[in-house]
Design a protein around this motif. Structure first.
Motif, PDB file in Angstrom:
ATOM      1  N   VAL A  21       1.120  -6.189  28.319  1.00 20.84           N
ATOM      2  CA  VAL A  21       1.435  -6.281  26.896  1.00 20.84           C
ATOM      3  C   VAL A  21       0.672  -7.423  26.227  1.00 20.84           C
ATOM      4  O   VAL A  21       0.146  -7.277  25.123  1.00 20.84           O
ATOM      5  CB  VAL A  21       2.956  -6.454  26.690  1.00 20.84           C
ATOM      6  CG1 VAL A  21       3.281  -6.786  25.232  1.00 20.84           C
ATOM      7  CG2 VAL A  21       3.693  -5.187  27.111  1.00 20.84           C
ATOM      8  N   ALA A  22       0.575  -8.566  26.881  1.00 17.89           N
ATOM      9  CA  ALA A  22      -0.050  -9.740  26.263  1.00 17.89           C
ATOM     10  C   ALA A  22      -1.547  -9.567  26.065  1.00 17.89           C
ATOM     11  O   ALA A  22      -2.096  -9.996  25.044  1.00 17.89           O
ATOM     12  CB  ALA A  22       0.224 -10.984  27.105  1.00 17.89           C
ATOM     13  N   LYS A 246       5.631 -12.003  27.031  1.00 19.91           N
ATOM     14  CA  LYS A 246       4.678 -10.906  26.855  1.00 19.91           C
ATOM     15  C   LYS A 246       3.777 -10.765  28.067  1.00 19.91           C
ATOM     16  O   LYS A 246       3.403  -9.654  28.449  1.00 19.91           O
ATOM     17  CB  LYS A 246       3.830 -11.144  25.603  1.00 19.91           C
ATOM     18  CG  LYS A 246       4.580 -10.980  24.294  1.00 19.91           C
ATOM     19  CD  LYS A 246       3.662 -11.228  23.118  1.00 19.91           C
ATOM     20  CE  LYS A 246       4.415 -11.113  21.797  1.00 19.91           C
ATOM     21  NZ  LYS A 246       3.519 -11.406  20.639  1.00 19.91           N
ATOM     22  N   GLN A 249       5.340  -8.602  30.649  1.00 22.55           N
ATOM     23  CA  GLN A 249       5.723  -7.247  30.252  1.00 22.55           C
ATOM     24  C   GLN A 249       4.554  -6.280  30.460  1.00 22.55           C
ATOM     25  O   GLN A 249       3.390  -6.625  30.247  1.00 22.55           O
ATOM     26  CB  GLN A 249       6.173  -7.225  28.795  1.00 22.55           C
ATOM     27  CG  GLN A 249       7.497  -7.944  28.573  1.00 22.55           C
ATOM     28  CD  GLN A 249       7.939  -7.906  27.126  1.00 22.55           C
ATOM     29  OE1 GLN A 249       7.156  -8.202  26.223  1.00 22.55           O
ATOM     30  NE2 GLN A 249       9.186  -7.535  26.889  1.00 22.55           N
TER      31      GLN A 249
END
Length: 270
Positions: A21-22, A246, A249
């Protein structure tokens, strides 16, 4: 047959890709190698199609699956994913060697995905540090009380002469203010903190709970990013910053066996 019977531990059945996600990058077997111990990294997506028969075979190092034993595996080599010194790596199946378990011979860890939290957790059957038999009892409660998570590691761009000159000028301008007792507060950079004495830590070696806001900056032009399996206590997970959350994730996207024809495409074909 239920999903529980399939034992995919939250991952979809069949093949899938895993996106951080990041960073927006995909989990990737470095250089599409198949040797034992090859690390997994993050790399930009090399194939955008999610239809299996439309994808380039050379992009299979960004595709994974759960095998019949429940292990996370790479599609390109078929090998399971192990954790070696907190790094996810490819692992060939190995014969039993004594004393069992040991760093060479052990059951592969179990990777599990929670779509609700988007976390990938790693469960070990034995202490992943594989201590000697005399130390195992003492270390038992320590590793069992931790939650092991897959996370990305931020990467800073290298400092330039312009950066150093600008910082020197800023420091020089702040000197007159210090004469009147108004010294501007400064925050040391990670490279200043860890390179100022005998401590010499790389960016990926900084403990998660010690990573400052400055240390979360991810501005390197490099395509790759490192991934790690970190062991955290419950309280450490609760106090993690937004950027750290993040990085932990993931979005797992299943591949389709065939291109799906929509009602609109059928109508156009007519």
């Amino acid at each position: 047959m239920s999903d529980a019977d399939l034992r995919t531990y939250g991952f979809p059945p069949g093949y899938f890709i895993i996106k951080n996600v990041a960073t927006g990058r995909l989990l990737d077997v470095e250089s599409d190698l198949i040797e034992d111990g090859t690390p997994l990294i993050l790399w930009p997506e090399t194939e955008t199609s999610l239809v299996e028969d439309m994808r380039k075979p050379e992009s299979n190092n960004q595709v994974f699956f759960i095998d019949t034993s429940g292990a996370l595996c790479s599609r390109s080599s078929g090998h399971a994913i192990d954790v070696e010194s907190d790094r996810p790596v490819l692992r060939h199946r190995r014969p039993v060697s004594h004393p069992f378990p040991n760093a060479y011979s052990h059951p592969p860890p179990r990777f599990s995905y929670d779509p609700a939290t988007q976390l990938i957790t790693v469960a070990f059957v034995f202490d992943p540090s594989y201590p000697s038999s005399g130390d195992r009892e003492a270390a038992l409660s320590i590793w069992r009380d931790k939650t092991y998570l897959l996370t990305s590691i931020p990467l800073r761009k290298p400092r330039t002469l312009i950066d150093d000159a600008s910082e020197l000028l800023t420091s020089a301008l702040s000197v007159p203010f210090s004469l009147f007792g108004h010294t501007a507060p400064t925050s040391p950079r990670p490279d200043q903190v860890f390179d100022s004495g005998d401590i010499d830590l790389r960016e990926d070696e900084i403990l998660e709970q010690e990573r400052s806001e400055e240390g979360e900056v991810d501005d390197s032009p490099e395509k790759w990013r490192q991934v790690r399996v970190i062991g955290i206590a419950k309280e450490d997970g609760q106090i993690a910053g937004e950027e750290a959350k993040k990085r932990r994730q993931w979005i797992v996207v299943p591949l389709r066996a065939h291109k799906t024809r929509t009602a609109a495409s059928v109508e156009i074909a007519r």
